[in-house]
Design a protein around this motif. Structure first.
Motif, short mmCIF file in Angstrom:
data_model
loop_
_atom_site.label_atom_id
_atom_site.label_comp_id
_atom_site.label_asym_id
_atom_site.label_seq_id
_atom_site.Cartn_x
_atom_site.Cartn_y
_atom_site.Cartn_z
N GLN A 223 -11.10 -6.68 8.35
CA GLN A 223 -9.86 -6.21 9.29
C GLN A 223 -9.08 -7.50 8.63
N ASN A 224 -7.84 -5.96 7.92
CA ASN A 224 -6.63 -6.63 7.63
C ASN A 224 -6.54 -7.76 7.00
N PHE A 239 -17.44 2.91 9.56
CA PHE A 239 -16.67 2.41 9.01
C PHE A 239 -15.04 3.24 8.27
N HIS A 240 -14.28 3.60 8.66
CA HIS A 240 -13.36 4.07 7.12
C HIS A 240 -12.89 2.74 6.75
N VAL A 241 -12.49 2.28 5.25
CA VAL A 241 -11.47 1.77 4.86
C VAL A 241 -10.38 2.00 4.29
N ARG A 242 -9.27 1.27 4.31
CA ARG A 242 -8.08 2.18 4.06
C ARG A 242 -7.12 0.32 3.60
N LEU A 243 -5.66 0.90 2.38
CA LEU A 243 -5.55 0.20 1.69
C LEU A 243 -4.16 0.59 2.72
N GLN A 244 -3.25 -1.22 3.09
CA GLN A 244 -2.20 -0.67 3.10
C GLN A 244 -1.45 -1.75 3.17
N GLU A 245 0.39 -1.91 2.60
CA GLU A 245 1.06 -2.68 2.44
C GLU A 245 1.42 -3.76 3.00
N LYS A 246 2.19 -5.25 3.05
CA LYS A 246 3.14 -5.04 3.65
C LYS A 246 3.70 -6.31 2.92
N LEU A 247 5.22 -6.76 2.16
CA LEU A 247 5.81 -7.29 1.70
C LEU A 247 5.02 -7.95 0.36
N GLY A 248 4.65 -6.73 0.10
CA GLY A 248 4.33 -6.64 -1.28
C GLY A 248 2.93 -7.24 -1.57
N GLN A 249 1.96 -7.53 -0.26
CA GLN A 249 0.69 -7.71 -0.16
C GLN A 249 -0.32 -6.38 -0.26
N PHE A 251 -3.27 -4.72 1.59
CA PHE A 251 -4.24 -5.19 2.40
C PHE A 251 -5.03 -4.39 2.35
N LEU A 252 -6.43 -4.46 3.70
CA LEU A 252 -7.20 -3.83 4.24
C LEU A 252 -7.38 -3.52 5.42
N THR A 253 -7.28 -2.14 6.20
CA THR A 253 -7.76 -2.12 7.23
C THR A 253 -9.37 -1.30 7.57
#
Length: 349
Positions: A223-224, A239-249, A251-253
């Motif tokens: 996580q994160n 578990f599902h794994v998803r991609l997110q982006e914060k401040l150009g980086q 990461f996985l949730t």
């Protein structure tokens, strides 16, 4: 369709009886006989020539892993492993699939419980799928992919983008992943995120095994977790794994939201989340597996742009379901034999 003949192999009399009863409830399946250990299984396979075998892992005289190795050399037949969810059981299951078993199912333990109905349904489905599966994928040499002028321009344009590799697979996936991931270089210019349809308790063993065989680092996703080049992240079972982006980086949730298309983890969940990341070039790969998971995600990825889609060729698939569904979208850029997928990924980064 003729009945699928099955040999049930287990050292527990209770489990032999239970599995035989489960399978016999389906009119498409005929349980020919049972065996108490790997050696007895080898002898009965030669004599009875079953269409499919269900195989326990831990058995006296000859265990499931060694039995699979011998069977696949002497008298190849689709084998489904029945495994405990213990750490040792999960590790042995991965080794059995590496030796040639088609699929596996987590073994019910203890007294009769409500979970047994789920196991019965899954076991029947896996027997029917395994009957149709190809035993030994034909991996043929492929001429290195050559870009057209237009594609070369596109490649030059995308060199400034951050890159991502996304892989989805199901039945036959552990062996296919070993072929691909073990042939990726340690300095690959992207992180790799993998969804392999698996229940909880098995993906950590899969990650450990692949890590021991590969130049890239392979681990179960957390996580994160920020993603890094040269690392493979495998979605945890259940578990599902998803991609997110914060401040150009990126990461996985990790989440336990409802199954998507009957799957958790789901390839569609990963692909659709990646489609929302704007400043990335993505290489999405669909490999062997039953069903159509990943197809909707491919459509979203291509709609968002900056994505190359690779599908495994029918000739090398154990089950040509997911890649076929992907090809039917007409969004696939390359159809590649398993033995050349690692090279195709690198050519498109």
């Amino acid at each position: 369709m003729k009945q699928i003949s099955v040999l049930v192999v287990d050292d527990s009399a209770f489990m032999r009886k239970l599995i035989k009863e489960f399978l016999s409830e389906d009119p498409r399946i005929n349980v020919l006989d049972t065996a108490r250990n790997g050696q007895e299984a080898i002898d009965k396979i030669k004599k009875l020539e079953p269409d499919v075998v269900t195989m326990d892992v831990e058995m006296p005289v000859l265990n499931g892993i060694e039995a699979v190795k011998i069977i696949m050399k002497q008298h190849p037949v689709p084998i489904i492993m029945l495994s405990s969810t213990t750490k040792a059981g999960a590790e042995n299951t991965i080794l059995a699939m590496e030796a040639g078993a088609i699929d596996f199912i987590a073994k019910p333990s203890g007294a009769i419980s409500l979970d047994l109905h789920k196991v019965k349904t899954a076991l029947i489905e896996k027997v029917i799928t395994s009957f149709k599966a190809k035993l030994k994928p034909v991996i043929t040499a492929r001429i290195p992919y050559i870009n057209s002028t237009e594609q070369r321009i596109e490649k030059n344009e995308k060199t400034n983008l951050t890159k991502l590799v996304l892989i989805g697979t199901s039945t036959g996936g552990p062996r296919a992943l070993q072929e691909v991931i073990s042939n990726l270089p340690a300095n690959i210019d992207a992180p790799i995120i993998v969804v392999q349809h698996m229940p909880p308790g098995f993906t950590q063993s899969l990650a450990n095994r692949l890590d021991s065989l590969s130049e890239v680092k392979v681990k179960e996703a957390e996580q994160n977790e920020s993603i890094k080049k040269g690392t493979v992240y495998i979605a945890p079972g259940g578990f599902h794994v998803r991609l997110q982006e914060k401040l150009g980086q990126a990461f996985l949730t990790i989440d336990k939201e409802p199954p998507v298309g009957g799957h958790r983890p789901a390839v569609n969940a990963l692909f659709e989340s990646a489609a929302k990341l704007k400043n990335y070039h993505k290489v999405a790969v669909i490999m062997t597996g039953m069903g159509s998971d990943g197809t909707l995600g491919i459509i979203e990825l291509k709609k968002a742009g900056q994505t190359t889609v690779i599908a495994e060729a029918e000739e090398s698939c154990i089950v040509y379901g997911m890649p076929k569904a992907a090809v039917l979208t007409k969004k696939v850029d390359e159809v590649v034999h398993l033995g050349s997928i690692a090279r195709a990924i690198q050519n498109n980064l």
